[in-house]
Motif scaffolding. Sequence first.
Motif, short mmCIF file in Angstrom:
data_model
loop_
_atom_site.label_atom_id
_atom_site.label_comp_id
_atom_site.label_asym_id
_atom_site.label_seq_id
_atom_site.Cartn_x
_atom_site.Cartn_y
_atom_site.Cartn_z
N GLU A 103 1.02 -1.28 -0.14
CA GLU A 103 -0.02 -0.02 0.01
C GLU A 103 0.73 1.35 -0.02
OE1 GLU A 103 -3.82 0.71 2.29
OE2 GLU A 103 -3.10 -1.19 3.19
N ILE A 104 0.73 1.99 -1.26
CA ILE A 104 1.34 3.61 -1.11
C ILE A 104 0.63 4.17 -1.71
CG2 ILE A 104 3.97 2.81 -0.79
CD1 ILE A 104 4.32 2.98 -3.88
N GLU A 105 0.48 5.55 -1.48
CA GLU A 105 -0.38 6.69 -2.09
C GLU A 105 -0.26 6.72 -3.67
OE1 GLU A 105 -0.04 10.33 0.01
OE2 GLU A 105 -0.67 9.31 2.06
N SER A 106 1.26 6.76 -3.96
CA SER A 106 1.65 6.73 -5.07
C SER A 106 1.38 5.35 -6.28
CB SER A 106 3.10 7.29 -5.43
OG SER A 106 3.98 6.37 -4.75
N THR A 109 -5.08 -0.04 -8.01
CA THR A 109 -6.07 -0.13 -7.28
C THR A 109 -6.21 -1.62 -6.83
OG1 THR A 109 -6.91 1.72 -8.44
CG2 THR A 109 -8.45 0.66 -6.81
N THR A 149 -7.94 0.92 -1.85
CA THR A 149 -6.66 1.49 -1.57
C THR A 149 -5.65 1.37 -2.87
OG1 THR A 149 -4.83 1.57 0.10
CG2 THR A 149 -5.29 -0.48 -0.63
N GLU A 200 9.58 4.79 -1.47
CA GLU A 200 8.03 5.69 -1.21
C GLU A 200 7.35 5.36 -0.14
OE1 GLU A 200 6.21 7.32 -3.86
OE2 GLU A 200 8.06 7.02 -5.38
N LYS A 201 7.84 4.16 0.36
CA LYS A 201 7.03 3.86 1.89
C LYS A 201 7.67 4.64 2.83
CE LYS A 201 3.79 1.06 3.66
NZ LYS A 201 2.47 1.30 3.18
#
Lengths: 408, 408
Positions: A212-215, A219, A252, A303-304
């Motif tokens: 799970e990362i925003e970028s 999906t 997410t 990223e995390k």
Amino acid sequence: MKQSQYFLKTSKTKPAEDVSINAVFLEQGGYVQKVMAGVYAYLPLGQRVLQKVEKIVREEMNTIGAGEIFLPSLHPKANWETTGRWGTLDILFKVKSQHSYEYALGPTHEELVTPMAQAVIQSYKDLPSAVYQIQTKFRDEARAKSGLLRGREFRMKDLYSFHASSQDLAKYYETVVVPAYLKIFERLGLKAIYTEASGGSFSKFSHEFQVEIESGEDTIYICDKCKMAKNKEVFSEDVECTNCGKTSWRQTMASEVGNIFKLETKFSESFNLQFTDQDGSKKPVIMGCYGIGTSRAMGVIVEKFHDEKGIIWPESVAPFRIHLLSLRGAEKEAEDLYESLLNSGIEVLYDDRDISAGAKFADSDLIGIPYRVIVSPKTIEQESVEIKKRSEQGSKLVKIDEILNSLQ
Amino acid sequence: MKQSQYFLKTSKTKPAEDVSINAVFLEQGGYVQKVMAGVYAYLPLGQRVLQKVEKIVREEMNTIGAGEIFLPSLHPKANWETTGRWGTLDILFKVKSQHSYEYALGPTHEELVTPMAQAVIQSYKDLPSAVYQIQTKFRDEARAKSGLLRGREFRMKDLYSFHASSQDLAKYYETVVVPAYLKIFERLGLKAIYTEASGGSFSKFSHEFQVEIESGEDTIYICDKCKMAKNKEVFSEDVECTNCGKTSWRQTMASEVGNIFKLETKFSESFNLQFTDQDGSKKPVIMGCYGIGTSRAMGVIVEKFHDEKGIIWPESVAPFRIHLLSLRGAEKEAEDLYESLLNSGIEVLYDDRDISAGAKFADSDLIGIPYRVIVSPKTIEQESVEIKKRSEQGSKLVKIDEILNSLQ
């Protein structure tokens, strides 16, 4: 390693073209350099991280008994014609020799590993079997962006397994590969979500390991009750979870760090990879393939794990364990400590440069080594150093002769 | 490693197309598979040898303080146009993307390392500096033959050094690189001869590290008095040795395993790689480059160390230290010994297959692991095993509890 002598320069300038977090911090931190879109050079600091990621992957592959191989990147055109992918795989790089040969530049290696296995697999006694490699892959992506997350040239571990039956493949897939993969990602500091995804033309499902990362570019939907997860491509809304029967899906964004695939007989039939079974009959070998993007995993980790100042590496893949900073007036004591840390076998990057404390702190935050050890005239007065974890706010004074204990 | 479960099959059939010794034994021994001319796949046994060769090279590069980097294989066309080699280097593979990019496929990396160094080298304080990498190279050779000796795709270590003056480069070349290279080849079991060769357009001479083998592709001349050596390309007959003044040259065939080159300002001028000197003036960085063909070295080792039955690996690069063979009726004792050798941290290939003793011996000779340990009903009667060195004719009986000592 003394920073003054290390092939490393950080930069205050953000990369112009790529705004993804991993590209920004890895380039500014002196880990990688962008050669062109989707193609990166690894500088010494970046190569250390990549090697640590790959060492973890290699150790876990060896633990499950897979043999390490190394297949070429130049593939005969004929092999890709055999599977029909020469004309259909849109990301295939093609290379023309001046000497009238034509090659594919390996984006994946089913077209090589399957015929290679013919020399080794003949009988049911030779099964099951598995081989893996860690190497560079090439994909002619239309758009290569997001730093290390999607490259035209990137690093990957690919494992291939060979079985006498679909049941044996299923067992290997679930009880060998899934636990090994989850262990690898855990060691990399990543919580990977085992996610159902499309199986393409060979199989109902494949599985991805998603972080799970925003970028994230994917999906996914996670069942809040039992944690089962599905990629959007195989998800139907308002449908009960096939695992627990509830319908409490959470949507997410996530980034894929591994994917595993039941190839069944797709490639063994193309290349006529058969084995003689116990009853004497010839049968096609059942295959599975299992990928982990090692350079991509490095990007996902950044990223995390970062804040606004820079990277916060998990200890397992950090380029060094300690970033030792000498402030002016404490050079001698810092040098002594550096020597004694080295003698204890600790990986230290020693910022011995004659620059301001502020510049050293900023570089140290950007580079993101787990422990920062500061030696200054003020700490020396107390026969101490200041230790700060990159992942925490506060720092503490530690007596010089207790440093090793305090790092446990 | 149990041979019955290992991804390994030897072959009685000689490769059809390639008659070079290294190709024959490495293919028949299950080390490598020829994918096409000049392109090989490394099976687990071969990958172990290659990794050992590369580990030795890496250790010695780290010892001289070079930083390990990893540059891409896809190179921008523009970089090769900058040096003028896009149109002139005949072995350059060119790759066209569907997305209207064009790349060179790295045959060497001056075109990438020089612009990369601009981000790190600005001042005389940043010099000297050196970086290296170990990776796959691609060369569109007209004829690729001789197994691992000349490939279209092969493994190489390339080191690049950066200096403020030609004097500093000369010093690094002679007192750092030459001793390090001789140490590497010594560790690989090879007696490398430091040989003057053509310097091409940049420099009067380059130097090669040549290994005397009958099948060598180079002709070199060695001064019998002082051991100075010259490649035929720079040799004039009846000329005194430039080192000792004598004229007692011996002609021999040899194979090149390394070459080193003073690039001077050839590439730094093309890419405008400059540094600010102590007096504030801008000067071009002076460069050197230093190669070792790691896969070629593996081939040369086989050319050098074999007999009519197979390979005789030097211990430093052997895939395993011990080849343990169980003969029928001694399986239980062999299994116990295998476990205890593993527990002692010894690398063992254990031939546990249910095949004849003769077939095991033939495979063992072909594969060429340094120590063969045979456990048979006859040796067990004497609470012993038979130990035979691959490099020697005789064997000896050793008490089971003294095996570890006798391997020292």
